[in-house]
Design an enzyme around this catalytic site. Structure first.
Site, mmCIF file in Angstrom:
data_model
loop_
_atom_site.group_PDB
_atom_site.id
_atom_site.type_symbol
_atom_site.label_atom_id
_atom_site.label_comp_id
_atom_site.label_asym_id
_atom_site.label_seq_id
_atom_site.Cartn_x
_atom_site.Cartn_y
_atom_site.Cartn_z
ATOM 1 N N LEU A 126 12.726 10.750 -12.460
ATOM 2 C CA LEU A 126 11.501 11.170 -11.781
ATOM 3 C C LEU A 126 11.422 10.583 -10.381
ATOM 4 O O LEU A 126 11.623 9.387 -10.180
ATOM 5 C CB LEU A 126 10.285 10.736 -12.595
ATOM 6 C CG LEU A 126 8.905 11.065 -12.020
ATOM 7 C CD1 LEU A 126 7.924 11.447 -13.124
ATOM 8 C CD2 LEU A 126 8.339 9.888 -11.205
ATOM 9 N N ASP A 131 6.460 9.248 -4.613
ATOM 10 C CA ASP A 131 6.126 9.028 -3.201
ATOM 11 C C ASP A 131 7.338 8.776 -2.310
ATOM 12 O O ASP A 131 8.213 7.975 -2.656
ATOM 13 C CB ASP A 131 5.216 7.803 -3.044
ATOM 14 C CG ASP A 131 3.974 7.835 -3.890
ATOM 15 O OD1 ASP A 131 3.820 8.772 -4.693
ATOM 16 O OD2 ASP A 131 3.160 6.915 -3.767
ATOM 17 N N GLN A 148 9.999 6.600 -4.355
ATOM 18 C CA GLN A 148 9.687 6.065 -5.671
ATOM 19 C C GLN A 148 10.541 6.790 -6.701
ATOM 20 O O GLN A 148 10.606 8.024 -6.714
ATOM 21 C CB GLN A 148 8.208 6.275 -5.984
ATOM 22 C CG GLN A 148 7.270 5.422 -5.144
ATOM 23 C CD GLN A 148 7.229 3.983 -5.635
ATOM 24 O OE1 GLN A 148 6.523 3.654 -6.583
ATOM 25 N NE2 GLN A 148 7.988 3.125 -4.978
ATOM 26 N N SER A 201 4.986 1.711 -3.710
ATOM 27 C CA SER A 201 5.202 2.310 -2.390
ATOM 28 C C SER A 201 4.997 1.326 -1.248
ATOM 29 O O SER A 201 4.285 0.334 -1.366
ATOM 30 C CB SER A 201 4.282 3.505 -2.211
ATOM 31 O OG SER A 201 4.666 4.560 -3.043
ATOM 32 N N ARG A 239 -2.584 -1.504 -2.712
ATOM 33 C CA ARG A 239 -1.160 -1.174 -2.628
ATOM 34 C C ARG A 239 -0.829 -0.262 -1.444
ATOM 35 O O ARG A 239 -1.682 0.154 -0.690
ATOM 36 C CB ARG A 239 -0.719 -0.500 -3.931
ATOM 37 C CG ARG A 239 -1.530 0.724 -4.354
ATOM 38 C CD ARG A 239 -0.989 1.260 -5.689
ATOM 39 N NE ARG A 239 -1.788 2.345 -6.222
ATOM 40 C CZ ARG A 239 -2.760 2.188 -7.130
ATOM 41 N NH1 ARG A 239 -3.050 0.982 -7.587
ATOM 42 N NH2 ARG A 239 -3.437 3.230 -7.575
ATOM 43 N N ASP A 240 0.483 0.033 -1.340
ATOM 44 C CA ASP A 240 1.046 1.020 -0.419
ATOM 45 C C ASP A 240 0.923 0.597 1.042
ATOM 46 O O ASP A 240 0.355 1.320 1.869
ATOM 47 C CB ASP A 240 0.388 2.397 -0.610
ATOM 48 C CG ASP A 240 0.319 2.833 -2.062
ATOM 49 O OD1 ASP A 240 1.172 2.389 -2.835
ATOM 50 O OD2 ASP A 240 -0.591 3.612 -2.408
ATOM 51 N N GLU A 269 -5.124 5.966 -1.819
ATOM 52 C CA GLU A 269 -3.721 5.561 -1.854
ATOM 53 C C GLU A 269 -3.009 5.956 -0.558
ATOM 54 O O GLU A 269 -3.457 6.805 0.206
ATOM 55 C CB GLU A 269 -3.008 6.232 -3.039
ATOM 56 C CG GLU A 269 -3.453 5.717 -4.392
ATOM 57 C CD GLU A 269 -2.487 6.118 -5.493
ATOM 58 O OE1 GLU A 269 -2.097 5.225 -6.267
ATOM 59 O OE2 GLU A 269 -2.126 7.299 -5.585
#
Length: 490
Positions: free
Chosen positions: A48, A51, A67, A111, A170-171, A229
């Protein structure tokens, strides 16, 4: 895939990488046999993809990380996969950049972004940690490389949360302005309101929390999702643009129809005073699959965007590629510009290198006549359709009997229609236009990206037609003359 695991790394990291390479090679041949494997879109070798991460042009080469859960089509602990390119057309599969091997990232290298720090390629990403009761901790981490391929982890550089925020934090997107580095992060308050927060640093390792620069309770936004996000803040055409992926928006008519959204604000950012004055939120893509976009600026000064052609928790498990061990892809690279107060997106010019066997066709369609093009020469095509300005009634364009574009000249509504992989029922997405001038379509084995009026709007979708069906049809309820340029892409 070959990975050099002889560089300095922990035993656990070495073990994880070796296992990942072994599993990918076992499944690669099965994945390659899938008729829905794309021709010119980036996909995971197996497993899979979601991002895009670390999108950068470094020392003359484009690096695009993503990702990746290499073992399965579920959202397991994420790795950073890695592609590189000299021209945005031909891509090389690189060794895995990050594996979730250390305590601060054991449930996923989430990410982040990449910067050039005095010639050192530096990744800044979120380490995700969960305990036995699924409680979460988040750490902002750094890894560096001098060759663009092998990375040394430096560990967390932000290891605590500011007051009032949950661990949905995050990110990181990082850039330099003047003598300082800046970082924006997607965040959630304890009241479950989405925000973007700002940090600054003189050295990429010691960071100062500046505060929230956008989100609920800021700049007139009262309630706009429970989590923001993948923020991306940059300057473009004398304006500042903040791209975000908000979660928790309710559908409003033809807007916000997907499970989660991706869009932008345009305004002026004051980093010293942590204020972003901006206009209304606008969606970046009006199709079915588009999320977590990230941009970079290249040597030509172009701001280039790519995104995950998927949406979290939106019919992922029913896509037919799951059977063959892979899931999702990225969009083609798109150049951004601001026009009439909005972001316009156009395919990067380098994609013209994919073109072969051009045909130019001019046809006059009578009312209710079906025009059939049944020799497309393959699943990967590019189309440019003009002559649409005079449409007052209904115009339809069908792709391989699996997806359809419908323009209603009376309501000015352009509709993209396809079959849902879970329910097998028809579903639609819409965009309203002042007028329809022309359509620019990139069709791959299992995707469509439709650029409208030179980039005014875009509609992206995965679709899964019969392998044997290569038909293209057009129909209108009035007399219309259209011109179609088409190319085979390879």
């Amino acid at each position: 895939m070959e990975g050099d695991v002889s560089i300095i790394m922990t035993d656990n990291e070495k073990k994880l990488l070796e296992h990942a390479y072994e599993e990918v090679e076992k499944k690669r041949n099965t994945t390659k046999m899938d008729p829905y494997r794309q021709v010119f879109h980036l996909m995971p070798p197996t497993g899979l993809l979601n991002d895009p991460n670390g999108w950068i042009k470094w020392k003359g080469t484009y690096h695009l990380f993503f990702q990746w859960y290499p073992y399965d089509t579920s959202h397991g602990p994420k790795y950073w996969g890695h592609y590189s390119s000299n021209d945005l057309v031909t891509w090389k599969e690189e060794p895995i950049a990050l594996a979730p091997s250390e305590w601060y990232e054991k449930n996923g290298c989430y990410s982040g972004s990449a910067v050039d720090n005095n010639g050192v390629l530096t990744l800044i990403y979120t380490g995700n940690v969960k305990d036995e009761e699924d409680r979460r901790d988040s750490y902002q981490c750094v890894a560096t490389s001098t060759d663009g391929t092998h990375f040394t982890k430096l560990g967390p550089v932000i290891d605590s949360l500011p007051d009032g925020y949950t661990a949905h934090f995050r990110d990181p997107k990082v850039w330099k302005k003047g003598e300082l580095w800046y970082m924006v992060l997607g965040a959630q308050t304890v009241e479950e309101k989405g925000r973007v927060v700002l940090y600054s640093s003189a050295n990429l390792t010691e960071w100062d929390f500046k505060g929230a620069i956008a989100g609920a309770g800021i700049g007139g936004i009262v309630d706009f999702g429970y989590m923001w996000e993948c923020p991306d803040l940059f300057s473009l055409d004398s304006k500042d643009v903040l791209i975000i992926s908000p979660q928790g928006l309710e559908q409003e008519g033809i807007h916000y129809q997907n499970k989660f959204q991706a869009g932008y604000f345009i305004g002026e950012a004051d980093l010293d005073n942590v204020i972003f004055h901006h206009g209304d939120f606008a969606e970046l893509d009006h199709g079915f699959e588009f999320y977590a976009p990230q941009t970079t600026m290249d040597d030509e000064g172009r701001r280039i965007l790519t995104a995950w052609m998927g949406v979290p928790e939106q019919d992922e498990e029913t896509q037919p590629t799951v059977t063959n061990g892979w899931l999702h892809c990225l969009t083609i690279p798109r150049e951004l510009r601001i026009h009439e107060g909005r972001l316009w997106q156009t395919p990067v010019k380098e994609l013209q290198k994919l073109r072969h066997n051009q045909e130019s066709i001019k046809e006059t369609l009578s009312a209710n006549e079906l025009l059939v093009f049944d020799d497309l020469a393959g699943p990967a095509m590019e189309f440019m359709l003009t002559g649409l300005e005079e449409i007052k009634g209904i115009f339809e364009w069908t792709f391989r009997n699996e997806a359809r574009l419908i323009f209603n000249g009376g309501t000015h509504l352009l509709t993209l229609e396809r079959r849902n992989t879970r329910t097998h029922l028809t579903e639609q997405r819409h965009v309203r236009l002042d007028s329809l001038k022309y359509l620019h379509v990139f069709m791959d084995a299992s995707s469509l990206e439709i650029f409208i009026n030179g980039g005014e709007a875009v509609m992206s979708a995965r679709y899964f037609p019969s392998e044997k069906d290569t038909s293209l049809t057009m129909k209108t309820n009035e007399k219309v003359t259209v011109s179609l340029d088409k190319w085979v892409l390879s």
